[in-house]
Write an enzyme that holds these catalytic residues in place. Structure first.
Site, PDB file in Angstrom:
ATOM      1  N   THR A  32       3.472   2.270  -3.120  1.00  0.00           N
ATOM      2  CA  THR A  32       4.208   3.126  -4.033  1.00  0.00           C
ATOM      3  C   THR A  32       3.721   2.857  -5.455  1.00  0.00           C
ATOM      4  O   THR A  32       3.512   1.695  -5.808  1.00  0.00           O
ATOM      5  CB  THR A  32       5.713   2.798  -3.941  1.00  0.00           C
ATOM      6  OG1 THR A  32       6.092   2.888  -2.561  1.00  0.00           O
ATOM      7  CG2 THR A  32       6.554   3.722  -4.792  1.00  0.00           C
ATOM      8  N   GLU A  65      -5.087  -3.508   0.311  1.00  0.00           N
ATOM      9  CA  GLU A  65      -5.859  -2.957  -0.803  1.00  0.00           C
ATOM     10  C   GLU A  65      -7.130  -3.764  -1.007  1.00  0.00           C
ATOM     11  O   GLU A  65      -8.163  -3.230  -1.412  1.00  0.00           O
ATOM     12  CB  GLU A  65      -5.042  -2.944  -2.086  1.00  0.00           C
ATOM     13  CG  GLU A  65      -3.884  -1.963  -2.068  1.00  0.00           C
ATOM     14  CD  GLU A  65      -2.602  -2.568  -1.527  1.00  0.00           C
ATOM     15  OE1 GLU A  65      -2.651  -3.685  -0.953  1.00  0.00           O
ATOM     16  OE2 GLU A  65      -1.536  -1.945  -1.694  1.00  0.00           O
ATOM     17  N   ARG A 115       1.688   1.177 -12.144  1.00  0.00           N
ATOM     18  CA  ARG A 115       3.008   0.653 -11.777  1.00  0.00           C
ATOM     19  C   ARG A 115       3.147  -0.786 -12.224  1.00  0.00           C
ATOM     20  O   ARG A 115       2.173  -1.545 -12.262  1.00  0.00           O
ATOM     21  CB  ARG A 115       3.155   0.746 -10.246  1.00  0.00           C
ATOM     22  CG  ARG A 115       4.276  -0.097  -9.681  1.00  0.00           C
ATOM     23  CD  ARG A 115       4.366  -0.017  -8.169  1.00  0.00           C
ATOM     24  NE  ARG A 115       5.075  -1.168  -7.654  1.00  0.00           N
ATOM     25  CZ  ARG A 115       5.260  -1.443  -6.363  1.00  0.00           C
ATOM     26  NH1 ARG A 115       4.772  -0.615  -5.447  1.00  0.00           N
ATOM     27  NH2 ARG A 115       5.914  -2.509  -5.984  1.00  0.00           N
ATOM     28  N   ASN A1011       8.825   1.462   4.755  1.00  0.00           N
ATOM     29  CA  ASN A1011       9.348   1.537   3.398  1.00  0.00           C
ATOM     30  C   ASN A1011       8.578   2.521   2.521  1.00  0.00           C
ATOM     31  O   ASN A1011       9.137   3.126   1.625  1.00  0.00           O
ATOM     32  CB  ASN A1011       9.324   0.152   2.753  1.00  0.00           C
ATOM     33  CG  ASN A1011      10.099   0.127   1.465  1.00  0.00           C
ATOM     34  OD1 ASN A1011      11.265   0.527   1.443  1.00  0.00           O
ATOM     35  ND2 ASN A1011       9.476  -0.290   0.387  1.00  0.00           N
TER      36      ASN A1011
END
Lengths: 1195, 331
Positions: A32, A65, A115, A1011
């Protein structure tokens, strides 16, 4: 001007649109707020969409990642155009490869939805802390401030990277831009072709590794040459800013949208200038327009190209008149003498000044400030405060804006009433529930208005921190000019309140302007609504002269066969009342949008929605507003007055939506919060709650063990306790020898229950006269709320039973234990939380929990209130989330401490034996803590010891006091989902299991990354559709349990509570008792499976019965007893895999989209299930045979 | 010996037709049945209610939990809008493939739930290449407020609507629970039915005493169940224009012969095929031929209806007297 399509998209789609067209290879991993970029890429590839080069890009999901960056690096090295999408911790994991990619001068673009990096807490929201952490990597950085800029600068990044050979980090603000829906002009493939010089692509391919013309890269260099070689790239960096500007100029020629490395806006003779980048600059842009109109000489410098940083371009862009500058950073570097952009600007000025190149009469004064961390709102009012600060003779430096810092006094005051929103913009706020479709309808409205009118449109959506009963707030703007308001609607002329109860919980009209319109979904009709409004709302309506319209949307939706989806009804009302479009046009447009949205899913759905549209207007009424308020209804406090002060003054304010107003001093300095707080947040989200029928009940405890929110409790107590019971409190004689003479109650927490109904489904008892009734049945909550709340309070005050009296190795016995995990924010009917709660019941008072990032860290640790609780003695789980990828190692750290400090404490006890008494010391050092009674006895000894130590004036005594707790056994639990255990954390998990240390790993296996919205993991079964596996997963589920078993020293169990709850309880107890690593893999149904959550436990049963998820326990201890360590707890497959699979949308939807693939994959998945069972069976037989012959497969 | 029969204007090489069952739901099954000698194939029913349910379910699950939580705005990838085949596409593809795969007539079966559904899907089936349509009007008249005449009227309305919507033959498969079965048959004949398929077997729920639950219970038929169609085919034969297909309880050559004698143009079967496989059809076919040869029948046509009510020596045998005599014997 051209034939570019106008689209309503968000920042993620804008970036993905460009990335998909240009690249050959796309490596993805969910995080996210960047996940949707990967999802778009995967979906487009599964649809066979071709890129600019006429080929479908290869989209590869990686295990982390770090893995994605590695794959990107490899693909780049071999000549592919390659990209990835990420944010926050994900970007941090890419840094090592980013150094390499830049060091090798490889053209590439990463798209980052910037983020917050987790520090004292995780935050999914936006700021620049992640991209700022990449400054050293040598990547170019281009910052976009809006959705349109995100698309435009994405393309410019590629053009510049290809030409300069410097890789680019193209970033835009997480959520504010990544999730904001905006009207944009879409770049066409021709635009992209025009911008990209294919010779550079050919050059990139020509530089690739190839055995046809071999070269070697990644050498190891030594002190003699490394330094010089590192400097060899300098000319590329020096050329780069000019290359970027040229690309921007080409782009301007092509599209008419002009960008510069530093774009100046404002008064040409400005004396005060703000320098910043990202979405906040749009709010600043809006603010300066107004300030300039008011006569102020202000300007704004938007930084586009942050790296390579070009001081010359910076200075050239500033007006010569500037006297003072505020540089705003959306990040914080504690300990630094300023944030990065501020320091870059300072350095540029000083350098120019020292070299005599400063283009200003006098060097401007420069101050720096922080704003907008973790998506903190950044409004024109704050911008004005920043300019006002610059007016001062001694402007505050290193300031903060947007908060109240009453500790370090960094914050600037700002006047919230400063409003720059133009009156010709429709500003609407909608309060809805996630489940009522409000956000979806609003996204639809944006599309309608964007498509059907020349108006610009913007939508931003604020979501809840809880997954069950979540509240959404939509902020929509429609206006004649491009919208720069990158902040929530602050002064709304339309308010939609889609749930009546919000009027009592939220300040719905706080942001309404005078003469605004309020639309309420009201069950009370036009004549009675007024009388049911809280007094405060009435007062606001009268004072602001608000027009009020009502509709009973649930009735209209129900009549149209739409159940509780009131989206279409409320959307129709919005158009009817707001007048954004002429009514008939609006209705036609809504119907057309419905056809577009649902057409492919069947005419029936379209018809129902159309019917809802048609019947809406006849049910929409304006409410007559009296001159004076008449209501006695007061808005209740967010939390009980009985709650601790911190809960009332801090958490309560957050619950009430006033968290933004909390000062710095209200918050912990290091992220440490009290547990036991969810109990104070009474959410009342269930329409129906379970009601216990003691006469039918067989007291099996199943309802309690499956309850995901710990809202069904069981207690046994002395009948005499009932003397003060409320009149409706239910009680019956407790069954079972251990409960002789006691009464029993199964009590529901009416205000905490989410109404999932799993308890009713699992209840095995049936009413003898009316078989539809069970021992627990759902009934409407409102009439029960008051009485049952009283009953629940009484129930909680009843003493807990002596734990030694219980047979805790059974479902029933375990459910008399107090849950120390309660009322979590998980989805209604969650499949994970019953396991977590069980763990807390069995071991909570002594547990340390390491929780991987994911659902369990969100429902376990997302503020305002958290579910981890304490018992009457104040003990309970101590919990921490480190990261996603390191959780096993993090938990192992807990064990290393427990073991080391335990050892040290015992050493100290030994050293102090004479002072504390040799018997006492012996008892403490050699305490048997294998059972709870032993732990209790040790706690008592330690308490005495500490009291005694306080009287001993020796350094060792003081040292022992500080570590004495380590003498009591700890239960270490490592929790996480399959995304962690199977993918990103697998290497660490493997190492921790191999370590032999006593930790308990609980994998909450939902078979997807739940999630982040259901992306495929290596646990995802074949044939299931998941994000990143849009065409159905083609390979089978990884068998983590089998892998772990190969060590021989690891306790491994697979459990599925819905299939065998007794086995689940046994596995938990065995795992904890085993003095070594234990791994429990718990099948957890999930909303991401597309199931009726109420059926979750039954589907778990089918998962086991179909052979998909065989149950077993592998206990190395059994081998020492001469037994087979592997005990199969489930039977051979007895239902077909198809029966299990096709109750779930994740499998079924493929039959609707790709029927042939669905059939083929299902056959293979059925084989997977069959083979899995057979493999375990043969292994169990082999182990049994070995045990019988005294053989031992492992040393 | 001429074994041909005429069914709704189609000349079939023999009277044996597998009825709608899981065996006809895939091409392999259809091929096996054709190889076994099937003269035509009835495909499983397309259930409109199922389509509607599936569409609603898909939308529900795709939307469930969406737009509620910032990290998970959705839970599923959503294919491009034209990618879902949520309507009758899969069924129509099956009709098309069945037609291409086999050389025998393919009869599509339809169970609608709305008038629009009946006619639209019937047209779709015709366009997909079906040789005929069997209307599977599966209706349990459980509403105590709906009189029998309304139920009958609905059958006629459905038939009339479909009849006017398509040009291929239309059969009606119905249950026996009408106050006046013969009159109902006549009405259907008049409304344009090309065949009556007698009779539908309704699923009859059972009670599971272990679970204390009502459970669906599919019981395959037995030979004795053929008496019901036998009687009504015998009664109707020659009195109405439509073709007559017998279904339920056909397990042997003898069963098929009896039904043919009663007047059936076509013998449909499913239970025996599910129990014994496609070769059961070959066995029945061979058995019929053998019996007819042994008994010197020249053609199926010769035998058809030979013991119908119209042609049998004691017409009352098929009516109430039969019951009375049985009763007397029992007494």
């Amino acid at each position: 001007m051209n034939d570019r399509p106008t689209v309503m998209i968000d920042g993620n789609e804008a970036a993905a649109h460009v990335a998909y067209h240009i690249n050959d290879v796309i490596a993805i991993y969910p995080i996210t707020p960047s996940s949707p970029m990967g999802e778009w890429a995967d979906q487009w590839a599964s649809e066979g969409r071709r890129n600019l080069w006429g080929s479908v890009p290869s989209v590869a999901e990686m295990q982390s990642e770090g893995g994605a960056a590695g794959a990107v690096h490899g693909a780049l090295q071999t000549g592919s155009m390659t990209t990835t999408f990420t944010a926050s911790q994900g970007l941090l994991l890419m840094i090592p490869n980013m150094f390499k990619i830049a060091g090798e001068l490889t053209p590439c673009v990463f798209h980052v939805a910037a983020r917050t990096v987790a520090t004292h807490a995780l935050s999914i929201f936006g700021d620049h802390s992640d991209v700022m952490a990449c400054r050293m990597t040598g990547w170019g950085m281009l910052a976009a401030g809006s959705v349109q800029e995100t698309m435009d600068l994405a393309l410019i990044s590629y053009a510049a990277s290809l030409e300069s050979r410097i890789p680019f980090l193209h970033f835009f603000d997480g959520f504010r831009t990544s999730h904001e829906v905006m009207k944009c002009e879409s770049l066409t493939p021709d635009d992209m072709r025009s911008m990209l010089d294919e010779r550079h692509i050919a050059a990139h391919r020509a530089r690739a590794l190839s055995p046809e013309r071999p070269a070697i890269r990644g050498t190891a260099q030594n002190p003699d040459v490394f330094f010089q070689a590192r400097e060899a790239c300098n000319p590329h960096y020096m050329r780069c800013p000019a290359i970027v500007q040229l690309a921007m100029d080409r782009f301007a020629k092509l599209t008419g949208r002009s960008y510069h490395l530093f774009d100046y806006f404002g008064a040409p003779d400005a004396d005060r200038v703000v320098i910043m980048m990202g979405s906040g600059a749009e709010a600043a842009h809006e603010a300066i327009n107004q300030l300039i109109t008011a006569g102020e000489k202000v300007g704004l410098l938007k930084v586009r190209l942050y790296r390579p940083f070009s001081p010359d371009h910076l200075l050239a862009a500033l007006p010569a008149s500037v006297k003072s500058i505020a540089v705003l950073d959306r990040t914080k570097e504690p300990g630094a003498d300023g944030e990065p952009l501020y320091k870059d600007v300072q350095a540029a000025m000083i350098e120019a000044w020292s070299e005599g190149r400063l283009p200003f009469a006098t060097p401007p004064r420069i101050v720096g400030g922080r704003y907008g961390l973790s998506s903190k709102e950044f409004t024109p009012a704050m911008v004005k405060a920043v300019y006002d600060n610059l007016k001062s003779d001694r402007p505050k430096n290193h300031f903060t804006i947007g908060i109240r810092d009453d500790i370090s006094h960094t914050s600037l005051e700002f006047d919230e009433s400063f409003d720059t929103e133009p009156n010709d913009v429709v500003r609407a706020i909608f309060f809805g529930l996630g489940s009522d479709g409000t956000v979806g309808a609003n996204k639809n409205s944006i599309k309608i208005i964007g498509d059907e009118t020349p108006n610009y449109a913007q939508g931003y959506f604020v979501y809840d921190s809880k997954k069950a009963g979540s509240v959404t707030v939509s902020h929509l703007r429609f206006g004649p000019r491009p919208i720069r308001s990158t902040y929530q609607v602050g002064s709304a002329n339309f308010i939609g309140c889609h749930q009546w109860t919000f009027l009592e919980k939220v300040d719905v009209l706080g942001r309404a302007v005078k003469n605004a319109t309020l639309l309420i979904n009201s069950p009370y009709g036009k004549d009675d609504t007024w009388n049911h409004l809280p007094r405060k709302v009435q007062e606001q309506i009268i004072a602001k002269k608000i027009k009020v319209f009502v509709i009973d949307a649930y009735e209209v939706a129900k009549a149209a066969g739409m159940g509780s989806r009131i989206n279409t009804v409320m959307q129709t009302c919005f158009f009817a009342v707001s007048g954004v479009l002429p009514k008939d046009e609006a209705i036609a447009a809504i119907k057309n949008a419905i056809k577009k949205t649902y057409g492919a899913k069947g005419d029936e759905v379209v018809k129902k929605n159309w019917e809802a549209v048609d019947t809406t207007l006849a049910n929409l009424f304006e409410v007559a507003i009296p001159d004076a308020p008449s209501s006695d209804i007061r808005i209740p406090l967010p939390v009980s007055g009985e709650s601790p002060e911190f809960v009332q003054t801090v958490l309560g304010e957050m619950i009430a939506g006033r968290g933004d107003y909390l000062p710095v001093s209200a918050l912990p300095i290091d992220g440490t919060f009290p547990t036991n707080t969810a109990q104070w947040e009474k959410r009342n989200i269930a329409h129906e709650i379970p009601v216990w029928d003691p006469k039918t009940c067989i007291q099996c405890g199943k309802c309690a063990i499956v309850c995901p929110h710990a809202t069904i409790r069981i207690k046994a107590y002395e009948p005499s306790s009932l003397s003060s019971a409320p009149t409706t409190f239910k009680s019956t004689e407790a069954r079972g020898k251990e409960f002789e003479g006691l009464n029993l109650t199964i009590q529901v927490a009416p205000e905490d229950c989410t109404g999932c109904g799993i308890c009713v489904e699992i209840c095995p008892a049936k009413n003898k006269s009316e078989a539809r009734l069970k021992a627990i049945n759902m009934a409407p909550q409102p009439p029960l709320r008051e009485g049952e709340s009283e009953n629940y309070k009484f129930f909680l005050d009843l003493p807990e039973i002596d734990r030694d009296r219980l047979k805790i190795n059974s479902v029933k016995g375990s459910q008399f234990l107090q849950p120390l995990f309660e009322y979590s924010g998980a989805c209604s009917g969650c499949g994970e939380t019953p396991y977590v709660k069980l763990m807390s019941q069995l071991f909570g008072d002594r547990s340390l929990i390491a929780n991987a990032t994911g659902c369990s860290s969100i429902y376990g640790g997302n503020l305002p209130t958290t579910p981890w609780a304490t018992n009457a003695e104040g003990r309970g789980p101590a919990w921490c989330n480190s990261l996603f990828e390191d959780n096993a190692e993090f938990g192992l750290g807990f064990r290393l401490t427990a073991d080391k400090l335990g050892e040290y404490a015992r050493e100290l006890v030994g050293r102090l034996a004479e002072r504390i008494g040799r018997d006492v010391a012996e008892a403490i050092i050699h305490a048997d803590q294998s059972a709870e009674s032993g732990i209790r006895a040790q706690r008592a000894r330690v308490a005495d010891l500490v009291a005694r130590l306080a009287t001993i004036n020796e350094p060792d005594a003081q040292r022992l006091i500080s570590v004495a707790e380590a003498l009591v056994k700890k239960s270490i639990w490592i929790l996480g989902g399959d995304g962690w255990a199977y993918d990103i954390g697998y290497g660490g998990l493997d190492h921790v299991l191999a370590s032999g240390r006593n930790v308990n790993v609980l994998v909450l296996d939902t078979e997807v990354y739940s999630n982040t919205g259901g992306q495929c993991s290596k646990s995802t079964p074949r044939a299931a559709v998941a994000k990143f596996a849009a065409g159905g997963k083609s390979l089978g589920k990884k068998d983590l349990a089998m892998i772990a078993m190969t060590y021989g020293h690891v306790y491994v169990a697979t459990v599925a509570m819905g299939a065998n709850d007794n086995q689940t309880v046994k596995a938990f107890l065995e795992a904890e008792a085993y003095d070594g690593p234990s791994l429990i893999i718990a099948y957890s149904h999930c909303i991401a499976h597309g199931i009726n959550m109420r059926d979750g436990m039954d589907i778990q049963n089918q998962a086991v019965d179909s052979g998909h998820f065989p149950l077993f326990r592998y206990n190395p201890m059994l081998r020492t007893e001469g037994k087979s360590p592997l005990v199969l707890d489930s039977k051979p497959p007895r239902v077909s895999f198809a029966d299990f699979a096709y109750r779930q949308n994740r499998f079924k939807m493929l039959t609707k989209s790709k029927p042939d693939d669905a059939k083929r994959l299902l056959n293979l998945a059925s084989q997977d299930a069959k083979h899995r069972w057979e493999r375990y069976k043969s292994l169990a037989d082999a182990e049994a045979a070995m045990a019988a012959t005294g053989g031992n497969g492992h040393s | 010996m001429n074994f041909e029969t005429n069914y709704m204007g189609m000349t079939l090489k023999n009277p044996l037709v597998p009825s709608a069952s899981p065996m006809t739901s895939d091409l392999d099954g259809i091929r096996r049945l054709e190889d076994a000698g099937a003269a035509a194939i009835v495909l499983p029913s397309l259930f409109e209610e199922q389509i509607r349910h599936d569409a609603a379910e898909l939308v529900h699950h795709l939307e469930q939990g969406t737009n509620s939580y910032g990290e998970a705005i959705t839970y599923f990838p959503e294919p491009a809008s034209d990618e879902f085949a949520i309507g009758p596409e899969a069924y129509l593809k099956h009709v098309d493939e069945a037609k291409r795969t086999t050389g025998v007539p393919i009869i599509a079966s339809l169970n609608g739930s709305t008038m629009g559904g009946w006619t639209d899907y019937a047209r779709n089936m015709e366009q997909a290449g079906a040789d005929a349509i069997e209307l599977n009007i599966y209706h349990v008249a459980a509403d105590i407020d709906v009189p029998g005449e309304d139920v009958e009227k609905r059958y006629i309305e459905i038939l009339s609507a479909v009849r006017s919507a398509v040009n291929i033959p239309v059969a009606v498969k119905l249950g026996p629970y009408f106050s006046s079965m013969a009159n109902m048959a006549k009405k259907l004949d008049e409304a344009g039915a090309d065949a009556l398929v007698l009779f539908n077997r309704f699923y009859q729920p059972d009670i599971d005493l272990e679970l204390i639950e009502v459970v669906p219970n599919v019981v395959l038929s037995n030979s004795h169940e053929l008496r019901l169609p036998l009687r009504w085919i015998a009664i109707l034969y020659g009195r109405i224009e439509t073709s007559l297909a017998a279904t339920t309880g056909v397990h042997s050559a003898q069963d098929a012969i009896k039904l043919t004698m009663a007047g059936a143009d076509v013998i449909q079967m499913a239970s025996t095929l599910l129990r014994r496989g496609s070769h059961a059809l070959t066995d029945i076919l061979d058995g019929m031929k053998q019996w007819m040869e042994e008994n010197e029948y020249e053609s199926l046509q010769q035998m058809k209806g030979s013991l119908s009510q119209k042609s049998c020596p004691d017409p009352t045998a098929f009516e109430r007297a039969n019951y009375m005599r049985a009763l007397q014997r029992y007494m």
